[in-house]
Scaffold this active site. Structure first.
Site, PDB file in Angstrom:
ATOM      1  N   SER A  96       0.579  -1.286   0.033  1.00 31.32           N
ATOM      2  CA  SER A  96       0.234   0.027  -0.139  1.00 31.32           C
ATOM      3  C   SER A  96       0.746   1.396  -0.099  1.00 31.32           C
ATOM      4  CB  SER A  96      -1.016  -0.070   1.151  1.00 31.32           C
ATOM      5  OG  SER A  96      -0.278   0.094   2.536  1.00 31.32           O
ATOM      6  N   LYS A 102       0.915   4.737   6.771  1.00 35.50           N
ATOM      7  CA  LYS A 102       0.387   5.490   5.841  1.00 35.50           C
ATOM      8  C   LYS A 102       0.981   6.952   6.010  1.00 35.50           C
ATOM      9  CE  LYS A 102      -2.725   2.215   4.762  1.00 35.50           C
ATOM     10  NZ  LYS A 102      -2.332   1.161   3.487  1.00 35.50           N
TER      11      LYS A 102
END
Length: 241
Positions: free
Chosen positions: A36, A97
């Site tokens: 990701s 993230k």
């Protein structure tokens, strides 16, 4: 003999206590299991996260032991920071993230462009490349994105079937909005039911640099006889930006 055993046990206990203190208050290693954040972070990267960067909460401690009722010594993170946090869904799983939105910010994607507080975040095309999405290699366009004067990084969008538009997201008080750098292959704050807005209590620490990296398709950390082929030497000690 008995005295020696007792001394060894004492040494082991002290070592364990010191390890817990270092892991809780100073620095902790993490492993990247998903794609990701490609190509900033690759599957098989191992990195260090500083626990003191944003202060401490119960999630600073092993197993999220409730030693603290609220965050202490808090310093607000900056947009563009790469951060490890506990997912709001279970307060247990570690995600990593990039921080995009702070409390009160309004975020939206329009025609594939990221808007922050109704201002388009400019991105500059860098190259065409491929990244992993799960186990599949996907053709992408790599862009340079600059969310603040001090934070510039690269992101990936699928060359075909890229996400184009979203609803608006308004970040609540004491919460943050995160995106993966692999924008079309990231479960992040856009998915309100599974990740959504992340409370400041859930912040674990700031990702600083890689200390080891190896290609998982060739071998892992423990298959040392394959290291000569699997280790990504160019990523070791690489600073995370």
């Amino acid at each position: 003999m008995k005295k020696k055993i007792i001394e060894n046990v004492k040494t082991l206990i002290i070592a364990l206590i010191l390890a817990v203190i270092i892991r809780s208050l100073l620095i902790q290693p993490f492993f990247i299991p998903s794609s990701s954040m490609e190509s900033t972070l690759l599957i098989g990267d191992r990195l260090f996260v500083t626990k003191y960067s944003y202060g401490y909460s119960r999630h600073s401690f092993p197993f999220s032991i409730k030693l603290l009722s609220e965050r202490v010594l808090y310093t607000e993170p900056d947009r563009g920071d790469v951060i490890v946090f506990k997912t709001p869904a279970d307060n247990r799983t570690d995600y990593i993230k990039r921080l995009i939105g702070k409390p009160g910010d309004i975020i939206q994607f329009v025609n594939g462009d990221l808007y922050l507080n109704k201002k388009k975040i400019e991105k500059e095309f860098v190259k065409k490349d491929t990244v992993l999405c799960g186990q599949e290699k996907i053709e992408v366009n790599i862009y340079k994105e600059k969310i603040t004067e001090d934070s510039e990084y690269q992101i990936a969008y699928f060359a075909n079937d890229s996400m184009t538009d979203t609803d608006t997201y308004t970040v609540p008080k004491d919460h943050f909005f995160f995106l993966g750098d692999n924008r079309d292959c990231s479960k992040d704050s856009r998915f309100l039911m599974s990740v959504g807005y992340v409370n400041k209590e859930n912040l674990v620490g700031k990702a600083r640099f890689l200390f080891f990296s190896n290609d998982q398709s060739i071998g892992n950390f423990f298959t040392f006889w394959r290291w000569h082929n699997s280790i990504r030497f160019n990523r070791i000690l690489k600073k995370i930006i």
